[in-house]
Design an enzyme around this catalytic site. Structure first.
Site, PDB file in Angstrom:
ATOM      1  N   GLU A   6      77.687  33.909  20.446  1.00  0.00           N
ATOM      2  CA  GLU A   6      77.754  32.459  20.271  1.00  0.00           C
ATOM      3  C   GLU A   6      77.162  32.029  18.934  1.00  0.00           C
ATOM      4  O   GLU A   6      77.708  31.153  18.257  1.00  0.00           O
ATOM      5  CB  GLU A   6      77.021  31.765  21.421  1.00  0.00           C
ATOM      6  N   SER A   9      85.958  35.154  27.459  1.00  0.00           N
ATOM      7  CA  SER A   9      86.049  34.089  26.465  1.00  0.00           C
ATOM      8  C   SER A   9      84.844  33.165  26.564  1.00  0.00           C
ATOM      9  O   SER A   9      84.103  33.165  27.549  1.00  0.00           O
ATOM     10  CB  SER A   9      87.333  33.284  26.668  1.00  0.00           C
ATOM     11  N   HIS A  10      84.679  32.381  25.533  1.00  0.00           N
ATOM     12  CA  HIS A  10      83.518  31.493  25.448  1.00  0.00           C
ATOM     13  C   HIS A  10      83.406  30.584  26.667  1.00  0.00           C
ATOM     14  O   HIS A  10      82.329  30.460  27.264  1.00  0.00           O
ATOM     15  CB  HIS A  10      83.626  30.654  24.167  1.00  0.00           C
ATOM     16  N   MET A  11      84.508  29.943  27.043  1.00  0.00           N
ATOM     17  CA  MET A  11      84.443  28.982  28.135  1.00  0.00           C
ATOM     18  C   MET A  11      84.203  29.676  29.480  1.00  0.00           C
ATOM     19  O   MET A  11      83.601  29.095  30.382  1.00  0.00           O
ATOM     20  CB  MET A  11      85.727  28.148  28.190  1.00  0.00           C
TER      21      MET A  11
END
Length: 994
Positions: free
Chosen positions: A803, A952-954
Site C-alpha cells: 500500500e 487486490s487492494h479493495m
C-alpha cells in the site's frame, strides 16, 4: 368497376440526402419504390403504375427498367400537383394519385378502391400522435385540411378521383396548375364545386419517408400488429396463430371474446400477452413492464377471463384501442431467449444472443427470473464462429437474418424459442430503442481491425527464444490485470504510461530479481483493437523458478497453460490456482490435485518444491532491500515540484522518476504482499489459523488506507491537510479523465457524513501458542534461519509495503497527469479528454524538440477516431483461439468473496459525480483500484467490483474492515446488474436479487 389509373409522384428529392426518395434503399437491397409498387401489385394486380420522375431520373429508370415512367421537364419549379397535371392526358378514367414519399399497406389501397365518392381523400385523424415522439417542427409542416366529421386532419398524399371529378379538373386545369396551388387547394375547390368528397381515415397506418428508417417505423407496430404483418413472409421461423382484442371489445362483450378464443384454439394451452402501443417504441423500450400470463387451459373460462383482465390492468389506464394478444403456449421448449441484431449500446454489427437452454421456460430471459443464462456474441461478418459456441444458434441467426431482410433493418430485438423438434418460433420483434448517433460505425473498417488483431494473435503463437511453451492465450484479467488497472477500453495515454511504468520491462525485471525466469525483452501486455491483454505464456514463464532444469520448466509451462485453457474461470486467479509461485505448507497435496493426469511426474514435483522453498525463504528477508528506492522517489518529488521546469518537463521527470525509483519497488512490494496473503490463506487451509483470526491480523496492520480513514475521522484535520496528504489519489490511477481527490474535496473529504464503523482494533495482536507452532513448522520446512517473530513482522510489513509504495509512486503519476492537463489546455489547446490521446512518447519527443507542438492536435484527432472505432470491437476476457475474435460465449467469472458475512441492501452504481448517499448500500464499481478508498468513509453495506483479484487492494481493505464483498465478478455478471435489492452472501459465495 373500372380499374383506376395510378400515378406515383416521385419527381422530387430529399434535400438533406441529395437523392430521390424512390432510391432510398434498405439493408435488404429493396427501395421505397419497390415497396410502393409491390403494394399496388397486391391491391390491384395487373394495373400499370405510372411513375412521375424528375430529379436523377436516369438512376431510377436504370434500377427499375420494367416500370412505366413519365418525366417532368420543369421538376425543380413544380410541386406535386403541377407534376401530376403536366403528365395527365386521360381525364375520362378514375384516377388514383399518391405522393412518391409515402407508403401504405396493400389493404389500405384495396379499401380505397372500393369506397364511393366523387373524390376519396385518405386522411389521418391521429396525425399528431402518428409515431412516438413526433416533433412540433414535423407537426408544423404537415399538410392539413378540415374535413367532416374529423376536424383538422393530415393529408396523407393519397387521393382517388372519379371520372366526373377528372373532367372537372380538365376544365380547370390552368387555374389548378398555378404555382401557389397544391393538392389541399384542389381538394377544397372540388368540395366547393359541389362534389361529394369522402374521407378514408387510416388512423396512423401509413408513413411519410423522411428518412430510411421510417419504413421500419411503419411496419413495426405493436406486438400483435408486427407479428401479423411479418408472419406470411417467414420461411426460417414460425409465428403462432393469434387473436387480439381491444380494451373496448373486452368491455363491450368479454364472453364473445372468450368464445372466439375457445373456438379457434380448442383444447390447447394458451398464453395471454401484452400488446400495448406504449410497450415498445423507437424512443423507449418497456420490455417486460406489462404482464403476460402463461400456460392457460383454453377450456377454463374463469382462468382465461382473469388472465385477460390481469394483462389489461397491467397497462394502468389504457385507451380503448389497447390490445391483448392470445396465442398457443409453446410447452416443449429446448431453448429460449432474445437476440439483438446489433450491440445494444453502440449499434456495432454483432449478434448478441442471451438464452436459456436449461429451464424449458419460454420467458426465462424476458422475465428476469433466472440468472444462470448463456450469452453468445457473434460478429455479423463472420457468423461461422457460432458453430464452436453452440451449433443450435445457426438456425436462430438464419431466422434473424430473414427478419432483417424482410424489414430492411438490422437493429432488431427478437424474442424467440426453439422447441425440442427444432422448430423456431418468433414471439416478438421490436426495434432497438437505444439511439446510436454517437457512434459512427464502419462495418468494413471494423472487420479490418478484427482481422489485424487476429493476425497479431497468430504471430504470437510462435515459440520464442526466451519463453517456454508451445502456444499462448491472452487474458485481460491475468497477472498485472490491465482490465482492472487501466480498464478494458483505456485511452492511449493510460496504455502508454502503463507500458512504460510496468509492462514493458519492470514487471519482468522484478520477477528475475526475485528468482523467477528472466523473460525479457518480452512485453507482458498486447493490444487487440485497443483493448489490453496479458500474454499468459509470458506471465506463466515469469513465475517459474529460474533454478529449474529447462526440461522441467518446459513441462510446467505447457501444463500451466493447459490448466488455464481447460478452466477459463481461473484466468484472474493464475497465481493462486494455476501456477505454484511460492512454497506453502499444503504444497504437496495441492500439487497432486492440480497435476493429476497431467504431464508432470513426482520427480518434477520434488524439484519444483525445492526450488519454491528456496525462493520463498529468500522472499522473507529481502523486502527492505527491494523497496528501499521508494524513499528516494519521495525526495526527488519535492525537488522536481520545487524546480522552475515547464509543466511538460516536470511531467516527464515525474514519470521517469516513477519508473526508476517507484514502480520496481512497488512490483517487489506487491509480490511480497501476495506472498504474505497466500501464506495466511494456506495457514487457514492447514488449520494453523482460522478465517476470523486472519481477518483480525489484517485489521491490526496499519496501512495508508487506514491512515486515510483515521484522518477523515479526526475532525481536527483540515481539508487543506487532507488535500496535501491524500489529494493526489484518483479512481483510476492512469486515467487522466478521472478527477483527483483534490479536485473535488467537498465530496471526497466530506467530514459531515457518518463514517464507516471501524473494525475492532487489534494493535498488538498476540498469536496463540498453536498458531506460533504452526508458523514455526512452516519455517522449519524452509532453508531459513529467521524466527517466528521476524516472520510475523514480515507478514505485517509486506501488507504495509504494498500500500505504501503504491501510494508514493501514484503521487508522481497523478501530479504528472495534472501537469499534462495544464499543458494541454494552456499550450496545446486540448481538452482534458483530448490529453488522453497523447502518449508518453509524445511527451518525450516534445521535451527534446523532436515533435512540433502544432502537430499534436492532428495526432490527437487521428488517434481519437482510431480509438473510438476500435473500441466498438467486442472481444472476450480470455482469447484462446482465432475464432474468439469473431464470436465467443461470454464467460461467467468466479468472484472472489471477501469475509464470510451476508448482507441484504439496495445496489448503487458509483458515477463520476456521485451525489447520492451511499450509507447502507451495496456499492458497485468497475475496478478494485485504491482510488476508490474514499468509499470506506461511508457506511457502505457491501462492495461488488467488475475487475480485481483475491489479493487486490479493495479485497484487502474489505477484509480489514469486515465488509462483505464480491471482487472481480467479470463482464457477464457485471453487465447483468441493475438497481434493486440484493443479498450478498459471502459465506455461500452468491449474490442475487431478493
Amino acid at each position: 368497376m373500372c380499374q383506376p389509373k395510378i400515378f406515383l409522384l416521385a419527381a422530387g428529392y430529399h434535400k438533406q440526402a441529395q437523392r430521390p426518395f424512390s432510391l432510398w434503399s434498405f439493408s435488404n437491397g429493396k427501395s421505397i419504390l419497390d415497396w410502393q409498387t409491390h403494394a399496388f401489385e397486391k391491391a390491384l394486380p395487373g394495373n400499370q403504375v405510372n411513375i412521375v420522375v424528375g430529379y436523377d431520373y436516369q438512376k431510377i429508370l436504370a434500377n427499375h427498367p420494367y416500370l412505366n415512367f413519365s418525366y417532368v421537364l420543369d421538376w425543380e419549379k413544380s410541386n406535386a400537383l403541377q407534376s401530376f397535371l403536366s403528365v395527365i392526358n386521360d381525364f375520362s378514367s378514375p384516377t388514383l394519385v399518391m405522393y412518391g414519399d409515402t407508403v401504405f399497406y396493400p389493404e389500405t389501397l384495396t379499401r380505397l378502391i372500393g369506397m364511393e365518392g366523387d373524390a376519396v381523400v385518405v386522411i389521418d385523424s391521429v396525425w399528431k400522435q402518428r409515431f412516438s415522439g413526433r416533433s412540433q417542427k414535423d407537426i408544423a409542416i404537415a399538410e392539413t385540411l378540415n374535413i367532416h366529421p374529423y376536424g383538422e386532419v393530415e393529408y396523407t398524399g393519397l387521393v382517388k378521383f372519379s371520372p366526373k371529378v377528372m373532367n372537372w379538373i380538365s376544365d380547370h386545369r390552368d387555374s389548378a396548375a398555378h404555382s401557389n396551388r397544391n393538392f389541399i387547394d384542389l381538394i377544397n375547390d372540388i368540395r366547393d364545386a359541389g362534389f361529394n368528397v369522402a374521407a378514408y381515415d387510416v388512423i396512423g397506418a401509413w408513413s411519410e419517408m423522411n428518412e430510411p428508417n421510417d419504413l421500419v417505423h411503419f411496419i413495426l407496430g405493436n406486438k400483435a400488429e408486427t407479428l401479423r404483418r411479418i408472419r406470411p413472409q417467414l420461411k426460417k421461423s414460425e409465428i403462432c396463430d393469434q387473436i387480439t382484442c381491444t380494451q373496448q371489445d373486452w368491455k363491450n362483450n368479454p364472453s364473445l371474446i372468450i368464445k372466439r378464443v375457445q373456438a379457434q384454439f380448442e383444447g390447447q394451452r394458451l398464453i395471454v400477452r401484452s400488446s400495448y402501443f406504449e410497450e415498445d417504441s423507437w424512443e423507449t423500450s418497456n420490455a417486460g413492464v406489462f404482464e403476460s400470463i402463461l400456460d392457460i387451459d383454453c377450456n377454463d373460462t374463469h382462468t382465461m377471463r382473469k388472465a385477460i383482465e390481469h394483462v389489461f390492468l397491467s397497462y394502468g389506464n389504457p385507451c380503448a384501442h389497447a390490445q391483448v394478444l392470445i396465442q398457443p403456449f409453446i410447452s416443449n421448449v429446448a431453448m429460449s431467449g432474445v437476440i439483438f441484431t446489433c450491440d445494444l449500446f453502440t449499434g456495432a454489427p454483432y449478434y448478441i444472443i442471451n438464452y436459456d437452454d436449461v429451464s424449458g421456460r419460454p420467458d426465462s430471459i424476458t422475465s428476469g427470473q433466472k440468472s444462470d443464462l448463456r450469452t453468445a456474441i457473434i460478429f455479423r461478418r463472420n457468423i461461422d464462429a457460432v458453430h464452436k459456441i453452440d451449433s443450435r444458434l445457426v438456425k436462430l441467426i438464419e431466422a434473424a437474418k430473414e427478419l432483417e431482410q424482410i424489414l430492411g433493418y438490422n437493429k432488431l430485438d427478437i424474442e424467440f424459442a426453439i422447441d425440442k423438434e427444432n422448430q423456431m418460433y418468433i414471439f416478438q420483434v421490436r426495434p432497438i430503442a437505444v439511439k446510436h448517433d454517437a457512434h459512427q460505425i464502419n462495418e468494413k473498417q471494423l472487420a479490418l481491425f478484427l482481422q489485424s488483431a487476429w493476425q497479431h494473435f497468430k504471430k504470437w503463437q510462435k515459440k520464442s527464444p526466451s519463453i517456454l511453451g508451445d502456444d499462448t492465450i491472452f487474458s485481460g484479467m491475468t497477472d498485472w490485470n490491465p482490465a482492472e488497472i487501466i480498464g478494458n477500453r483505456p485511452n492511449p495515454l493510460a496504455v502508454s504510461l502503463y507500458h512504460y511504468l510496468i509492462t514493458e520491462d519492470i514487471w519482468a525485471r522484478q520477477r528475475a530479481e526475485y528468482g523467477y525466469r528472466d523473460v525479457r525483452p518480452a512485453p507482458l501486455v498486447h493490444n487487440f483493437c485497443s483493448q489490453p491483454y496479458v500474454d499468459c505464456r509470458a506471465s506463466i514463464n515469469s513465475l517459474i523458478p529460474s533454478s529449474l532444469p529447462e526440461e522441467v520448466a518446459l513441462r510446467l509451462a505447457n501444463v500451466y497453460l493447459d490448466i488455464l485453457k481447460d478452466n477459463h474461470q481461473l484466468h484472474d486467479k493464475v497465481e493462486l490456482d494455476v501456477v505454484f509461485t511460492i512454497w506453502v505448507p499444503t504444497f504437496r497435496q495441492d500439487a497432486e490435485i492440480r497435476f493429476k493426469n497431467r504431464n508432470i511426474s513426482t520427480q518434477d514435483i520434488d524439484i519444483l518444491e525445492q526450488a519454491l522453498k528456496k525462493l520463498t525463504a529468500r522472499a522473507l528477508v529481502r523486502l527492505n532491500e527491494d523497496t528501499s528506492s521508494i524513499k528516494c522517489l519521495s525526495e526527488r518529488f519535492v525537488e522536481v515540484m520545487g524546480s522552475h521546469l515547464d509543466p511538460v518537463d516536470k511531467a516527464y521527470q515525474l514519470i521517469a522518476d516513477c519508473r526508476r525509483f517507484g514502480t520496481l519497488a512497488f512490483a517487489h512490494a506487491a509480490r511480497a504482499g501476495f506472498v504474505a496473503v497466500a501464506l495466511l490463506k494456506s495457514f487457514i487451509q492447514k488449520g494453523t489459523l482460522s478465517q476470523k483470526r486472519m481477518l483480525e491480523f489484517q485489521a491490526s496492520v496499519s496501512t495508508v488506507a487506514g491512515d486515510f480513514q483515521n484522518a477523515l475521522d479526526d475532525h481536527s484535520v483540515s481539508v487543506d491537510v487532507l488535500i496535501k496528504q491524500f489529494g493526489h489519489l484518483r479512481p483510476g490511477t492512469y486515467d487522466v479523465n478521472q478527477t483527483a481527490y483534490w479536485e473535488n474535496p467537498d465530496f471526497y473529504f466530506d467530514c459531515q457524513r457518518p463514517r464507516m464503523t471501524q473494525h475492532t482494533s487489534c494493535d498488538g495482536l498476540v498469536f496463540t501458542k498453536h498458531e506460533r507452532e504452526g508458523f514455526q513448522a512452516f519455517l522449519d520446512a524452509l532453508p531459513t534461519e529467521i524466527k517466528v517473530d521476524e516472520f510475523i513482522r514480515y507478514l505485517s510489513q509486506a501488507i504495509q509495503a504494498r500500500e505504501k509504495t503504491k501510494f508514493e509512486f501514484s503521487r508522481n503519476l497523478s501530479v504528472a497527469l495534472d501537469l499534462l492537463i495544464q499543458y494541454g489546455k494552456e499550450v496545446l489547446g486540448l481538452t482534458r479528454e483530448e490529453v488522453g490521446y497523447l502518449t508518453f512518447d509524445d511527451i518525450k519527443a516534445l521535451k527534446i524538440g523532436q515533435l512540433d507542438e502544432k502537430l499534436i492536435p492532428k495526432f490527437v484527432q487521428l488517434r481519437k477516431t482510431d480509438s473510438v472505432e476500435k473500441h466498438l470491437a467486442k472481444l472476450p476476457g480470455l482469447i484462446c483461439c482465432e475464432n474468439d475474435f469473431f464470436g465467443y460465449e461470454q464467460e461467467k467469472s468466479q468472484a472472489n468473496f471477501i469475509t464470510r458475512l451476508s448482507v441484504v441492501a439496495e445496489l448503487i452504481f458509483i458515477k463520476a459525480n456521485q451525489n447520492e448517499p451511499l450509507d447502507g448500500k451495496i456499492v458497485v464499481i468497475p475496478s478494485a483500484d485504491p482510488g476508490f478508498d474514499w468509499l470506506f468513509s461511508h457506511n457502505i453495506a457491501g462492495l461488488i467490483t467488475q475487475y480485481g483479484g483475491a489479493n487486490s487492494h479493495m479485497a484487502i481493505r474489505c477484509a480489514e474492515l469486515g465488509i462483505p464483498a464480491a471482487i472481480g465478478i467479470g463482464d457477464k455478471q457485471y453487465d447483468s446488474l441493475q438497481n434493486g435489492r440484493m443479498i450478498l452472501d459471502c459465506h455461500k459465495g452468491r449474490f442475487e436479487y431478493v
